[in-house]
Scaffold this active site. Structure first.
Site, PDB file in Angstrom:
ATOM      1  N   LYS A  36     -67.791  35.013  39.510  1.00 10.17           N
ATOM      2  CA  LYS A  36     -69.078  35.166  38.819  1.00 10.17           C
ATOM      3  C   LYS A  36     -69.539  33.821  38.255  1.00 10.17           C
ATOM      4  CE  LYS A  36     -66.633  36.475  34.598  1.00 10.17           C
ATOM      5  NZ  LYS A  36     -66.116  37.619  33.827  1.00 10.17           N
ATOM      6  N   TYR A 275     -76.735   8.254  16.752  1.00 13.72           N
ATOM      7  CA  TYR A 275     -77.607   9.053  15.882  1.00 13.72           C
ATOM      8  C   TYR A 275     -76.940   9.353  14.542  1.00 13.72           C
ATOM      9  CZ  TYR A 275     -80.913  10.175  19.633  1.00 13.72           C
ATOM     10  OH  TYR A 275     -81.849  10.116  20.609  1.00 13.72           O
TER      11      TYR A 275
HETATM   12  C1  LIG Z   1     -64.655  37.584  33.781  1.00  8.59           C
HETATM   13  C2  LIG Z   1     -63.833  38.775  33.990  1.00  8.59           C
HETATM   14  C3  LIG Z   1     -62.521  38.672  34.517  1.00  8.59           C
HETATM   15  C4  LIG Z   1     -61.830  37.350  34.715  1.00  8.59           C
HETATM   16  O1  LIG Z   1     -61.205  36.986  33.516  1.00  8.59           O
HETATM   17  P1  LIG Z   1     -60.414  35.601  33.322  1.00  8.59           P
HETATM   18  O2  LIG Z   1     -59.994  35.648  31.914  1.00  8.59           O
HETATM   19  O3  LIG Z   1     -61.396  34.520  33.615  1.00  8.59           O
HETATM   20  O4  LIG Z   1     -59.273  35.599  34.281  1.00  8.59           O
HETATM   21  C5  LIG Z   1     -61.852  39.834  34.831  1.00  8.59           C
HETATM   22  N1  LIG Z   1     -62.418  41.050  34.603  1.00  8.59           N
HETATM   23  C6  LIG Z   1     -63.652  41.187  34.071  1.00  8.59           C
HETATM   24  C7  LIG Z   1     -64.196  42.542  33.837  1.00  8.59           C
HETATM   25  C8  LIG Z   1     -64.393  40.060  33.736  1.00  8.59           C
HETATM   26  O5  LIG Z   1     -65.606  40.201  33.184  1.00  8.59           O
END
Ligand SMILES: *Cc1c(COP(=O)(O)O)cnc(C)c1O
Length: 387
Positions: A36, A275
């Protein structure tokens, strides 16, 4: 041709290695990959292609749009490699799950592109079941069960309602999922509670659908002394984030980034930098101004802990402290102790010396936010998987 200033190097061999390490922990169950948010910023298509090449057959995206882009890419890979039956079969075997399911109107995207929506609420499950019946096909879906995180998922009562009112949907469900809230804290009591609730629900649903698979673990979940169920969903670990905070890192770093020195400044003791004149120099200093800032994902909160790394002419590594606040496009480091560093040379910001976790700690955040915050103008380049 425009030359490139800074490249974010992504080591696909390390990525594949991490997937294999995680897959061994999940064996004999299957290990998928969460890609994702553009594979946590690293490039969904290239990442998924490398992992598919290594044997990964289950990918997780957030929404159907990401799923369509992934399916199109995997189809293109198949065409490119010659549509042998083997490749076509492999592509059909590759499942894409949509973690946030479908909002109204997105159902046809899932049907057309062979995406498996994770149904997270009762209205969503009902809507999908109606769509599925109208399509006249048996469309695969997954169910998300809320075991205690209270983010997405059906409550126990809603799950019972789904079982009761949509037994046909349950028959077409391929996966029951839940998500751990505290997988990175092995001692947290919520882990055992979530595990127990998940096991019971899986048992109940399997009485109606004996083929139903279970999926609970993210990256950190694979390091809990838990039963493994059938499918794991690691994300961050693949990309080099330590799934076991506070313990030795069991996986390899994947990203590295060096930035060019734009200018060398010679400043006097008592001079200010940046800054707000946040830094006042205590000695005459040799400062290097580097092209990169918060627009590239270097959080302002990383002041003053952020470091850059450089080698001197005899090969000794220097950690250069940040001088002055992070600005949008520039970082200033104190290179007084590394006098060989000149305009046009590079300093290292991300890599084995300063991992994504270390960079995150410097800014009071987590590696996930560092990765997904890496800016668009850092061109992604890939070190290939060696055959
Ligand atoms: C993002 C996500 C994962 C992956 O988790 P990590 O901690 O990055 O390994 C797994 N399951 C769901 C439902 C997620 O939203």
């Amino acid at each position: 041709m425009v030359t490139e200033r800074a490249c974010l190097w992504i080591d696909l061999a390390a990525l594949v290695d991490n997937w294999r390490t995680l897959a061994r922990r999940q064996a004999p169950g299957a290990c998928g990959a969460v890609v994702k948010a553009n594979a946590y910023g690293l490039g969904m298509q290239t990442v998924a292609e490398a992992l598919q090449g290594a044997g990964c057959r289950h990918f997780f995206v957030s929404n159907p749009q990401e799923g369509v882009a992934l399916r199109q890419h995997l189809n293109a890979v198949m065409t490119r490699s010659g549509v042998s039956n083997g490749a076509a079969g492999l592509n059909l075997l590759t499942q894409i799950y949509v973690l946030q399911g479908v909002v109204e109107g997105e159902e046809p995207l899932c049907e057309d592109w062979d995406l498996i929506p994770v149904l997270v609420s009762l209205p969503m499950a009902r809507r999908w079941w109606n769509f599925s019946r109208q399509s006249g096909r048996s469309l695969a879906s997954a169910l998300k069960f809320n075991t205690g995180m209270n983010r997405l998922g059906l409550s126990e009562q809603e799950l019972a309602e789904v079982l009761d009112r949509f037994p046909g949907l349950v028959a077409d469900t391929v996966l029951l999922m839940s998500h751990l809230a505290c997988a990175d804290e092995p001692g947290h009591p919520l882990n055992a509670l979530q595990l127990q609730r998940f096991s019971e629900a899986l048992h109940r649903l399997r009485q109606l659908n004996p083929n139903l698979a279970g999926s609970l673990a993210n990256s950190s979940g694979l390091y809990l002394p838990h039963p493994r169920f059938d499918l794991a969903r690691p994300g961050a670990g693949l990309y080099g984030v330590n799934p076991c905070p506070g313990l030795p890192h069991p996986l390899k770093p994947v990203v590295s980034l060096a930035l060019p020195v734009l200018q060398v400044q010679l400043a006097q003791a008592g001079d200010y930098v940046g800054y707000g004149a946040q830094t006042r120099l205590e000695r005459a200093s040799r400062l290097v101004v580097v092209a990169g800032g918060y627009a590239d994902g270097f959080f302002r909160a990383a002041f003053p802990a952020l470091k850059a790394y450089a080698d001197d002419s005899v090969g000794q590594v220097h950690a250069l402290p940040l001088a002055g606040r992070v600005s949008m496009d520039a970082l200033v480091f104190d290179a007084t102790d590394c006098p060989d560093l000149r305009e046009g040379m590079q300093v290292r910001l991300l890599g084995p010396e300063q991992t994504v976790d270390a960079l995150a700690a410097a800014a009071g955040t987590i590696g996930y936010e560092v990765l997904t915050g890496l800016g668009e103008r850092l061109r992604r380049r890939y070190l290939p998987v060696l055959p």
